[in-house]
Design a protein around this motif. Structure first.
Motif, PDB file in Angstrom:
ATOM      1  N   TYR A   1     -51.473 -16.505  -8.547  1.00  0.00           N
ATOM      2  CA  TYR A   1     -50.323 -15.714  -8.088  1.00  0.00           C
ATOM      3  C   TYR A   1     -49.645 -15.000  -9.257  1.00  0.00           C
ATOM      4  CZ  TYR A   1     -45.708 -14.770  -6.145  1.00  0.00           C
ATOM      5  OH  TYR A   1     -44.550 -14.164  -5.770  1.00  0.00           O
TER       6      TYR A   1
ATOM      7  N   GLN B   1       0.839  -1.200   0.000  1.00  0.00           N
ATOM      8  CA  GLN B   1       0.000   0.000   0.000  1.00  0.00           C
ATOM      9  C   GLN B   1       0.871   1.246   0.000  1.00  0.00           C
ATOM     10  OE1 GLN B   1      -0.955   2.182   2.919  1.00  0.00           O
ATOM     11  NE2 GLN B   1      -2.641   3.156   1.889  1.00  0.00           N
TER      12      GLN B   1
ATOM     13  N   LEU C   1       2.285   2.097  -3.321  1.00  0.00           N
ATOM     14  CA  LEU C   1       1.337   2.639  -4.288  1.00  0.00           C
ATOM     15  C   LEU C   1       0.893   4.052  -3.972  1.00  0.00           C
ATOM     16  CD1 LEU C   1      -0.832  -0.528  -4.752  1.00  0.00           C
ATOM     17  CD2 LEU C   1       0.557   0.580  -6.485  1.00  0.00           C
ATOM     18  N   ILE C   2       1.255   4.542  -2.783  1.00  0.00           N
ATOM     19  CA  ILE C   2       0.708   5.834  -2.350  1.00  0.00           C
ATOM     20  C   ILE C   2       0.975   6.962  -3.323  1.00  0.00           C
ATOM     21  CG2 ILE C   2       1.335   7.662  -0.733  1.00  0.00           C
ATOM     22  CD1 ILE C   2       0.242   6.223   1.398  1.00  0.00           C
ATOM     23  N   ASP C   3       2.193   7.068  -3.829  1.00  0.00           N
ATOM     24  CA  ASP C   3       2.483   8.198  -4.710  1.00  0.00           C
ATOM     25  C   ASP C   3       2.348   7.831  -6.172  1.00  0.00           C
ATOM     26  OD1 ASP C   3       4.908   9.533  -2.437  1.00  0.00           O
ATOM     27  OD2 ASP C   3       2.960  10.347  -3.008  1.00  0.00           O
ATOM     28  N   PHE C   4       1.811   6.679  -6.447  1.00  0.00           N
ATOM     29  CA  PHE C   4       1.763   6.202  -7.821  1.00  0.00           C
ATOM     30  C   PHE C   4       0.369   6.431  -8.398  1.00  0.00           C
ATOM     31  CE2 PHE C   4       3.491   3.965 -11.272  1.00  0.00           C
ATOM     32  CZ  PHE C   4       2.547   3.108 -11.783  1.00  0.00           C
ATOM     33  N   ASP C   5       0.300   6.972  -9.611  1.00  0.00           N
ATOM     34  CA  ASP C   5      -0.977   7.251 -10.241  1.00  0.00           C
ATOM     35  C   ASP C   5      -1.500   5.998 -10.920  1.00  0.00           C
ATOM     36  OD1 ASP C   5      -2.062   9.552 -12.890  1.00  0.00           O
ATOM     37  OD2 ASP C   5      -3.153   8.169 -11.612  1.00  0.00           O
TER      38      ASP C   5
ATOM     39  N   ASP D   1      -2.400  10.076   5.206  1.00  0.00           N
ATOM     40  CA  ASP D   1      -2.864   9.106   6.184  1.00  0.00           C
ATOM     41  C   ASP D   1      -2.451   9.491   7.606  1.00  0.00           C
ATOM     42  OD1 ASP D   1      -2.495   5.460   6.527  1.00  0.00           O
ATOM     43  OD2 ASP D   1      -3.955   6.882   7.325  1.00  0.00           O
TER      44      ASP D   1
ATOM     45  N   THR E   1     -10.288  10.802 -11.672  1.00  0.00           N
ATOM     46  CA  THR E   1     -11.159  10.168 -12.664  1.00  0.00           C
ATOM     47  C   THR E   1     -12.566  10.159 -12.067  1.00  0.00           C
ATOM     48  OG1 THR E   1     -10.893   8.033 -11.631  1.00  0.00           O
ATOM     49  CG2 THR E   1      -9.299   8.627 -13.320  1.00  0.00           C
TER      50      THR E   1
ATOM     51  N   ASN F   1     -12.761   8.066  -8.930  1.00  0.00           N
ATOM     52  CA  ASN F   1     -12.120   8.653  -7.753  1.00  0.00           C
ATOM     53  C   ASN F   1     -12.898   9.836  -7.208  1.00  0.00           C
ATOM     54  OD1 ASN F   1     -10.070   6.816  -8.037  1.00  0.00           O
ATOM     55  ND2 ASN F   1      -8.785   8.175  -9.223  1.00  0.00           N
TER      56      ASN F   1
ATOM     57  N   ASP G   1      -4.214   5.551 -12.200  1.00  0.00           N
ATOM     58  CA  ASP G   1      -5.140   5.838 -13.294  1.00  0.00           C
ATOM     59  C   ASP G   1      -4.417   6.314 -14.542  1.00  0.00           C
ATOM     60  OD1 ASP G   1      -6.885   6.914 -10.593  1.00  0.00           O
ATOM     61  OD2 ASP G   1      -7.822   5.509 -11.988  1.00  0.00           O
TER      62      ASP G   1
ATOM     63  N   LYS H   1      -4.515  -0.100  -2.419  1.00  0.00           N
ATOM     64  CA  LYS H   1      -4.173   1.298  -2.128  1.00  0.00           C
ATOM     65  C   LYS H   1      -5.163   1.881  -1.130  1.00  0.00           C
ATOM     66  CE  LYS H   1      -2.940   5.604  -4.479  1.00  0.00           C
ATOM     67  NZ  LYS H   1      -2.693   6.247  -5.776  1.00  0.00           N
ATOM     68  N   GLN H   2      -6.429   1.434  -1.188  1.00  0.00           N
ATOM     69  CA  GLN H   2      -7.423   1.927  -0.253  1.00  0.00           C
ATOM     70  C   GLN H   2      -7.535   1.055   0.983  1.00  0.00           C
ATOM     71  OE1 GLN H   2     -10.642   2.515  -3.380  1.00  0.00           O
ATOM     72  NE2 GLN H   2     -10.796   4.327  -2.125  1.00  0.00           N
TER      73      GLN H   2
ATOM     74  N   LYS I   1     -44.526 -13.874   0.811  1.00  0.00           N
ATOM     75  CA  LYS I   1     -44.915 -14.652  -0.367  1.00  0.00           C
ATOM     76  C   LYS I   1     -46.222 -15.401  -0.109  1.00  0.00           C
ATOM     77  CE  LYS I   1     -41.752 -15.191  -3.898  1.00  0.00           C
ATOM     78  NZ  LYS I   1     -40.701 -15.920  -4.611  1.00  0.00           N
TER      79      LYS I   1
ATOM     80  N   TYR J   1      -4.519  14.263  -2.923  1.00  0.00           N
ATOM     81  CA  TYR J   1      -3.593  13.425  -2.165  1.00  0.00           C
ATOM     82  C   TYR J   1      -4.205  13.117  -0.811  1.00  0.00           C
ATOM     83  CZ  TYR J   1       0.851  11.546  -0.558  1.00  0.00           C
ATOM     84  OH  TYR J   1       1.835  10.701  -0.111  1.00  0.00           O
TER      85      TYR J   1
ATOM     86  N   ASN K   1     -10.523   7.400   3.025  1.00  0.00           N
ATOM     87  CA  ASN K   1     -10.600   6.130   2.309  1.00  0.00           C
ATOM     88  C   ASN K   1      -9.707   6.109   1.085  1.00  0.00           C
ATOM     89  OD1 ASN K   1     -12.127   8.100   1.027  1.00  0.00           O
ATOM     90  ND2 ASN K   1     -13.400   6.599   0.005  1.00  0.00           N
ATOM     91  N   GLN K   2      -9.042   7.242   0.832  1.00  0.00           N
ATOM     92  CA  GLN K   2      -8.156   7.314  -0.328  1.00  0.00           C
ATOM     93  C   GLN K   2      -6.784   7.724   0.171  1.00  0.00           C
ATOM     94  OE1 GLN K   2     -10.901  10.101  -2.291  1.00  0.00           O
ATOM     95  NE2 GLN K   2     -10.875   8.716  -4.033  1.00  0.00           N
ATOM     96  N   PHE K   3      -5.805   6.867  -0.035  1.00  0.00           N
ATOM     97  CA  PHE K   3      -4.470   7.113   0.517  1.00  0.00           C
ATOM     98  C   PHE K   3      -3.496   7.396  -0.605  1.00  0.00           C
ATOM     99  CE2 PHE K   3      -5.846   5.785   4.573  1.00  0.00           C
ATOM    100  CZ  PHE K   3      -6.782   4.809   4.335  1.00  0.00           C
ATOM    101  N   GLY K   4      -2.821   8.522  -0.511  1.00  0.00           N
ATOM    102  CA  GLY K   4      -1.795   8.812  -1.501  1.00  0.00           C
ATOM    103  C   GLY K   4      -2.331   9.573  -2.690  1.00  0.00           C
ATOM    104  N   TYR K   5      -1.598   9.463  -3.796  1.00  0.00           N
ATOM    105  CA  TYR K   5      -1.890  10.253  -4.974  1.00  0.00           C
ATOM    106  C   TYR K   5      -3.034   9.649  -5.794  1.00  0.00           C
ATOM    107  CZ  TYR K   5      -1.224  12.580  -9.451  1.00  0.00           C
ATOM    108  OH  TYR K   5      -1.426  13.281 -10.598  1.00  0.00           O
ATOM    109  N   TYR K   6      -3.995  10.474  -6.181  1.00  0.00           N
ATOM    110  CA  TYR K   6      -5.060  10.034  -7.070  1.00  0.00           C
ATOM    111  C   TYR K   6      -5.293  11.089  -8.124  1.00  0.00           C
ATOM    112  CZ  TYR K   6      -6.443   6.296  -3.943  1.00  0.00           C
ATOM    113  OH  TYR K   6      -6.454   5.164  -3.182  1.00  0.00           O
ATOM    114  N   ARG K   7      -5.316  10.640  -9.368  1.00  0.00           N
ATOM    115  CA  ARG K   7      -5.772  11.530 -10.428  1.00  0.00           C
ATOM    116  C   ARG K   7      -7.293  11.509 -10.371  1.00  0.00           C
ATOM    117  NH1 ARG K   7      -3.901  10.959 -16.436  1.00  0.00           N
ATOM    118  NH2 ARG K   7      -2.045  10.349 -15.323  1.00  0.00           N
TER     119      ARG K   7
ATOM    120  N   GLN L   1     -15.711   8.924  -4.938  1.00  0.00           N
ATOM    121  CA  GLN L   1     -15.342   8.373  -3.637  1.00  0.00           C
ATOM    122  C   GLN L   1     -14.936   9.432  -2.622  1.00  0.00           C
ATOM    123  OE1 GLN L   1     -13.613   4.840  -3.080  1.00  0.00           O
ATOM    124  NE2 GLN L   1     -13.576   4.150  -5.190  1.00  0.00           N
TER     125      GLN L   1
ATOM    126  N   LYS M   1       3.703  17.075  -3.478  1.00  0.00           N
ATOM    127  CA  LYS M   1       3.079  16.102  -4.378  1.00  0.00           C
ATOM    128  C   LYS M   1       2.414  16.785  -5.566  1.00  0.00           C
ATOM    129  CE  LYS M   1       4.044  13.121  -1.161  1.00  0.00           C
ATOM    130  NZ  LYS M   1       5.143  12.161  -1.290  1.00  0.00           N
TER     131      LYS M   1
END
Lengths: 363, 364
Positions: free
Chosen positions: A353, A281, A284-288, B201, B147, B150, A290, A305-306, B342, B198, B139-145, B153, B110
């Motif tokens: 029925y 996890q 993956l934190i700084d990795f995009d 956490d 979309t 995302n 998407d 990641k979540q 029923k 970002y 619920n979202q950790f770190g970098y997110y583009r 959420q 970041k």
């Protein structure tokens, strides 16, 4: 076109002479042999010095004991050749290895050549034990590197010849302080290139010993977990060098997926499984995630990641034997007829029925 | 020197907790900040406490106004703010001392447009429970583009996020003053303009749960729930006037609007009130173009509502909600309920089948 051969040496007095002997007798003469003495406490240094007196192509670097990764990095810094090869101090080269590898690299116009090896041992039944089958070549001929075949490339460095220009341009190095540092070196290198060639010749002699690193790894959870730390190094490498194209994106994410799956299967303590997932996890934190369209593996990495580890445990528990039959594979014809009869009987009993249901729907 | 972060604090009847809040702000490890407190016509000692603090610390700006609600107070704070980044803090909550420093470091290193941190929930008394608070956790950790997946959420809580003031100013993002759920409206607008977030956490915001907080009041006074749809409408109007209805933003709005309808009906848990919700949604949908892009499941649902086709929707909706609620109940009870309903239906049908045939004949 000089080849620099890098050999980290640590307490190798038993086997070192044979190794160096085969190197100075290579059919290809334009080589330099860089021996990094990693703080050996035995006679290794004097053996190297003796060979160096006889052959000016041998370079000696001394360092206080710091591990093979740092030794090899030192070797890379000192190397003056255009091509790099590696050798372990307890193995040896075939007489024609340098010549054949360089020839393949140049004539096939690729950026990496891998060759096959012969395993030798004083132990019995080697070859297909854990780890050893990994030594045999599995890719033959020329390959344009897609992410799928990149995943097939074995992580050995001693059966390969590398171009120094690529190593320098992208600052490829061995991550210090971890096992699997050689795997990381290869993973970084192939992220930078397009073509490799699998040379179907057994040019390297690898000796398998009881206290070899691979043997030591299974059973040692820390060392297993380090395979995740090295992949973190790969992620940073790709990011720093702006190498996140589509191919490398799928390569590195799938590599991580298979790596975490392997770690979860191999660690012994259940607590370490959670530690491994948390480490993934963090990677993956700084990795995009998407960057490119997702697939099943990336979907699972997104969940990790979540901090949603549930899917991963499900995958792990799936029965690996395909011999388990699906219950729904009753003979199809019987099934259909049975269904028809029950539907007919049902309608006689339940027609009011059904009318009620139609009424509800229309309303 | 321009302050790095402006912290905006709307203050109303906060004398009990205000000092703790302000202490946490003036003692932030990041010194280059500005603290704007807007006194929203408090009838208690809040204003004098604020003035006391302002005298001691020149970074505090105190604004006073006749009671107009937290949205109006925050809008005023935004108008006056000069910092590069904006943070909101409620007057009964308090920050960790390194909140500003860590969040500012994250947003600049970041290179994202918004940073989200996690909460500590502090309960007034240990027996107090508030359903749904866990859902607001990070619920979202770190970098997110950003979309579509995302964006949906991102939890719509205002105070655990660091915003860029340039984005807010360039697009004139405001809080709606005529409806509740203003945090939903603000964050919805912000997400449609920005590209990346970002998730940090760390538990950096201390949220005080007590029975008098405005959130709790909104939750229990159920006729305010429809305001959620008004807040979504506010977002739509913003997107439309600023020409921001890209495909992503459009589907984001549609998805959120549908989800809001489901959520309101689920909270009401009552067919009549759900019907009223749909009537309200129908009114709002008259001003929304549902054919801007290709249809998906949600646009088809909204089209039905726009055409006042409520019944089928209500049946499906209540069935869906029943399934969701009984999912949590005892599975044995669930089966019992199913069987008994029923059986009742079957008995009914045996008695009334001619009537049903007559009705079917009539419709055909």
């Amino acid at each position: 076109m000089k080849i620099s051969i890098i050999i980290p040496v640590f307490n190798a007095e038993k086997y070192l002479s044979k190794c160096l002997d085969h190197l100075i007798n290579q059919s290809y003469k334009n080589i330099e042999i860089i021996c990094i003495n990693d703080g050996s406490t035995d006679n290794s240094l004097s053996i190297i010095q003796e060979f160096a007196r006889k052959d000016p192509r041998i370079l000696i670097i001394n360092q206080p004991n710091a591990g093979p990764a740092r030794a090899r990095n030192q070797g890379l810094l000192a190397a003056t050749g255009c091509y790099i090869m590696f050798c372990d101090s307890d193995d040896w080269y075939d007489e024609q290895m340098c010549e054949r590898m360089l020839q393949a690299l140049i004539t096939r116009k690729v950026d990496l050549v891998c060759c096959d090896c012969t395993l030798t041992s004083d132990l019995e039944n080697i070859g297909y034990e854990r780890g050893e089958s990994y030594c045999y070549l599995n890719q033959f001929g020329i390959y344009q590197l897609t992410y799928q075949n990149m995943l097939q490339v074995h992580s050995l460095i001693w059966n390969k010849i590398f171009k120094k220009s690529i190593i320098d341009r992208y600052k490829i190095s061995f991550p210090d302080g971890f096992e699997h540092d050689d795997a990381s070196f290869v993973e970084q290198y192939i992220s930078c290139i397009q073509y490799l060639y699998g040379l179907d010749e057994k040019l390297y002699y690898h000796s398998v010993r009881k206290n070899s690193i691979m043997h030591n790894m299974y059973g040692n959870d820390d060392k297993i977990m380090q395979s995740l730390s090295t992949i973190e190094y790969d992620f940073k490498f790709i990011k720093n060098n702006n190498l996140l194209n589509s191919r490398n994106y799928y390569y590195i994410t799938h590599l991580l997926f298979y790596r975490i799956k392997w770690v979860l299967m191999t660690v012994n303590l259940p607590d370490n499984k959670m530690t491994a997932l948390n480490l993934t996890q963090k990677i993956l934190i700084d990795f995009d995630l998407d960057s490119y369209p997702e697939d099943n593996y990336i979907d699972i990495l997104k969940k990790i990641k979540q901090k949603d580890y549930s899917t991963f445990f499900e995958i792990q528990d799936e029965p690996t034997s395909s011999a388990i039959q699906d219950k729904s594979t009753l003979p199809l014809k019987k099934n259909k007829l049975f269904k028809k009869i029950t539907a007919f009987l049902k309608s006689y009993l339940l027609w009011p029925y059904y009318i009620y249901k139609i009424y509800k729907k229309i309303k | 020197m321009t302050p790095s972060i402006t912290i905006i604090v709307p203050v109303y009847k906060a004398e009990k907790h205000l000092q703790k809040c302000l202490n946490s702000l003036i003692n932030q490890t990041l010194r280059n900040i500005e603290i704007i407190c807007i006194n929203d016509g408090s009838p208690d000692n809040s204003l004098s406490i604020l003035k006391q603090y302002a005298q001691k610390d020149s970074r505090i700006v105190v604004l006073d106004q006749i009671n107009a609600g937290p949205s109006s107070a925050r809008n005023r704070g935004l108008a006056v703010a000069s910092g590069e980044y904006i943070l909101f803090c409620d007057s009964d909550d308090f920050l960790e001392l390194d909140t500003c420093e860590l969040m500012q470091a994250a947003i600049s290193e970041k290179r994202v447009d918004m940073v989200i941190c996690d909460f500590n929930f502090i309960k007034e008394n240990s027996e107090y429970t508030r359903p749904g608070m866990d859902w607001h956790r990070l619920n979202q950790f770190g970098y997110y583009r950003l979309t579509l997946d995302n964006m949906i959420q991102v939890r719509c809580v205002l105070c655990n996020k660091l915003y860029k003031s340039s984005v807010i100013n360039n697009f004139r993002i405001q809080f709606p003053t005529d409806c509740g759920y203003e945090d939903l409206a603000f964050i919805g607008q912000y997400l449609c303009i920005t590209e990346s977030i970002y998730g940090l956490d760390r538990k950096l915001y201390n949220y005080y749960l007590h029975s008098e907080s405005t959130m709790h009041q909104a939750f229990s006074v159920k006729n305010n729930l429809l305001d959620r749809l008004n807040a979504e409408q506010y977002i739509y109007n913003f997107l439309k006037t600023d020409n921001l209805l890209s495909e992503k933003n459009y589907y984001f709005f549609i998805d959120r609007f549908c989800y809001s309808i489901y959520w309101i009906c689920h909270t009401f848990n009552d067919r009549k009130k759900s019907y009223e919700t749909l009537v309200h949604a129908n009114k709002i949908l008259q001003g929304i173009d549902l054919d801007l892009y290709k249809d998906n499941d949600n646009t088809l649902i909204l089209k039905k509502i726009k055409q006042k086709n409520y019944d089928i929707f209500l049946d499906d909706l209540l069935l869906l909600l029943n399934q969701q609620t009984t999912h949590k109940t005892n599975p044995k009870n669930k089966i019992k309920i199913k069987i008994t309903t029923k059986i009742i239906q079957i008995i009914k049908s045996y008695l009334f089948w001619p009537y049903y045939i007559y009705r079917i004949y009539k419709t055909k």
